[in-house]
Design a protein around this motif. Structure first.
Motif, PDB file in Angstrom:
ATOM      1  N   ALA A   1       2.961  12.222  -8.306  1.00  0.00           N
ATOM      2  CA  ALA A   1       3.265  12.948  -7.069  1.00  0.00           C
ATOM      3  C   ALA A   1       4.275  14.062  -7.329  1.00  0.00           C
ATOM      4  O   ALA A   1       4.136  15.175  -6.807  1.00  0.00           O
ATOM      5  CB  ALA A   1       3.789  11.980  -6.010  1.00  0.00           C
TER       6      ALA A   1
ATOM      7  N   PRO B   1      -4.017  15.054  -7.229  1.00  0.00           N
ATOM      8  CA  PRO B   1      -5.387  15.556  -7.092  1.00  0.00           C
ATOM      9  C   PRO B   1      -6.468  14.485  -7.221  1.00  0.00           C
ATOM     10  O   PRO B   1      -7.507  14.579  -6.583  1.00  0.00           O
ATOM     11  CB  PRO B   1      -5.525  16.579  -8.218  1.00  0.00           C
ATOM     12  N   SER B   2      -6.239  13.475  -8.060  1.00  0.00           N
ATOM     13  CA  SER B   2      -7.215  12.395  -8.202  1.00  0.00           C
ATOM     14  C   SER B   2      -6.498  11.139  -8.696  1.00  0.00           C
ATOM     15  O   SER B   2      -5.504  11.211  -9.416  1.00  0.00           O
ATOM     16  CB  SER B   2      -8.338  12.772  -9.173  1.00  0.00           C
TER      17      SER B   2
ATOM     18  N   GLN C   1      -3.077  14.495 -12.083  1.00  0.00           N
ATOM     19  CA  GLN C   1      -4.172  13.540 -11.913  1.00  0.00           C
ATOM     20  C   GLN C   1      -3.682  12.204 -12.465  1.00  0.00           C
ATOM     21  O   GLN C   1      -2.881  12.179 -13.410  1.00  0.00           O
ATOM     22  CB  GLN C   1      -5.407  13.981 -12.680  1.00  0.00           C
TER      23      GLN C   1
ATOM     24  N   ARG D   1      -3.873   7.438  -3.595  1.00  0.00           N
ATOM     25  CA  ARG D   1      -5.110   8.104  -3.178  1.00  0.00           C
ATOM     26  C   ARG D   1      -4.922   8.938  -1.917  1.00  0.00           C
ATOM     27  O   ARG D   1      -5.653   9.900  -1.706  1.00  0.00           O
ATOM     28  CB  ARG D   1      -6.207   7.061  -2.998  1.00  0.00           C
ATOM     29  N   ALA D   2      -3.945   8.575  -1.095  1.00  0.00           N
ATOM     30  CA  ALA D   2      -3.684   9.313   0.145  1.00  0.00           C
ATOM     31  C   ALA D   2      -2.704  10.469  -0.044  1.00  0.00           C
ATOM     32  O   ALA D   2      -2.549  11.296   0.848  1.00  0.00           O
ATOM     33  CB  ALA D   2      -3.141   8.356   1.211  1.00  0.00           C
ATOM     34  N   ASN D   3      -2.061  10.522  -1.195  1.00  0.00           N
ATOM     35  CA  ASN D   3      -1.037  11.534  -1.426  1.00  0.00           C
ATOM     36  C   ASN D   3      -1.689  12.871  -1.793  1.00  0.00           C
ATOM     37  O   ASN D   3      -2.350  12.979  -2.833  1.00  0.00           O
ATOM     38  CB  ASN D   3      -0.098  11.080  -2.541  1.00  0.00           C
ATOM     39  N   PRO D   4      -1.484  13.910  -0.981  1.00  0.00           N
ATOM     40  CA  PRO D   4      -2.114  15.199  -1.284  1.00  0.00           C
ATOM     41  C   PRO D   4      -1.575  15.863  -2.554  1.00  0.00           C
ATOM     42  O   PRO D   4      -2.227  16.752  -3.102  1.00  0.00           O
ATOM     43  CB  PRO D   4      -1.797  16.046  -0.047  1.00  0.00           C
ATOM     44  N   ALA D   5      -0.428  15.420  -3.047  1.00  0.00           N
ATOM     45  CA  ALA D   5       0.130  15.987  -4.276  1.00  0.00           C
ATOM     46  C   ALA D   5      -0.567  15.446  -5.525  1.00  0.00           C
ATOM     47  O   ALA D   5      -0.414  15.999  -6.610  1.00  0.00           O
ATOM     48  CB  ALA D   5       1.629  15.697  -4.361  1.00  0.00           C
TER      49      ALA D   5
ATOM     50  N   GLY E   1       2.297  16.735  -9.512  1.00  0.00           N
ATOM     51  CA  GLY E   1       0.970  17.180  -9.101  1.00  0.00           C
ATOM     52  C   GLY E   1      -0.100  16.824 -10.109  1.00  0.00           C
ATOM     53  O   GLY E   1      -1.072  17.550 -10.291  1.00  0.00           O
TER      54      GLY E   1
END
Length: 150
Positions: free
Chosen positions: A30, A83-84, A35, A77-81, A33
């Motif tokens: 997070a 990516p995957s 993966q 999985r819910a964290n927008p920071a 940023g």
């Protein structure tokens, strides 16, 4: 502060540090940023391979880990920071599978693993996966100690 990590691999071992490893990997992913790939290896010695259903073993472990780490995985999985975020389970000799089937193809910038806290006698016989990773992978390796991950 910016981190140089684009891909983080977290080795889950089912031991007492597993949740701490997962939480540390999520926090780092997070913050940078990155993966995130979680991997677990069902340890099977070559002598145990007669008639074994490896796919079923891997699927059972996948379900168990998804349940045990449901909150951590959902957070990642819910964290927008991030990516995957995925979880994969393989079967084989732990050190070999970690390096050849996870770290090699994924090419992480950081590997996060746990310290099992083996006794000196056990360590002499089974070795240390974290030490093996530190010595063999071409990425930074973070070893989460027993009681770590706070």
């Amino acid at each position: 502060m910016s981190f140089p990590y684009l891909r983080i691999f977290a080795a889950l071992d089912g031991a007492s540090t597993q949740e701490a490893v997962a939480r540390r990997a999520v926090a780092l992913a997070a913050a940078s940023g990155a993966q995130l790939l979680f991997g677990h290896v069902v340890d099977v010695a070559p002598s145990d391979t007669n008639g074994a259903d490896f796919e079923a073993l891997a699927q059972e472990e996948q379900v168990r880990i998804e349940q045990e780490l449901a909150g951590v995985l959902a957070e990642a999985r819910a964290n927008p920071a991030i990516p995957s975020c995925s979880l994969e389970v393989r079967v084989g000799r732990v050190p070999d599978v970690l390096v050849e089937q996870f770290v090699g193809p994924y090419e992480p910038d950081l590997v996060v693993c746990g310290e099992r806290g083996l006794s000196d006698i056990k360590y002499a016989f089974v070795g240390s996966v974290s030490r093996h990773l530190v010595r063999t992978v071409r990425a930074d390796v973070l070893v989460v100690k027993q009681g770590g991950g706070r």
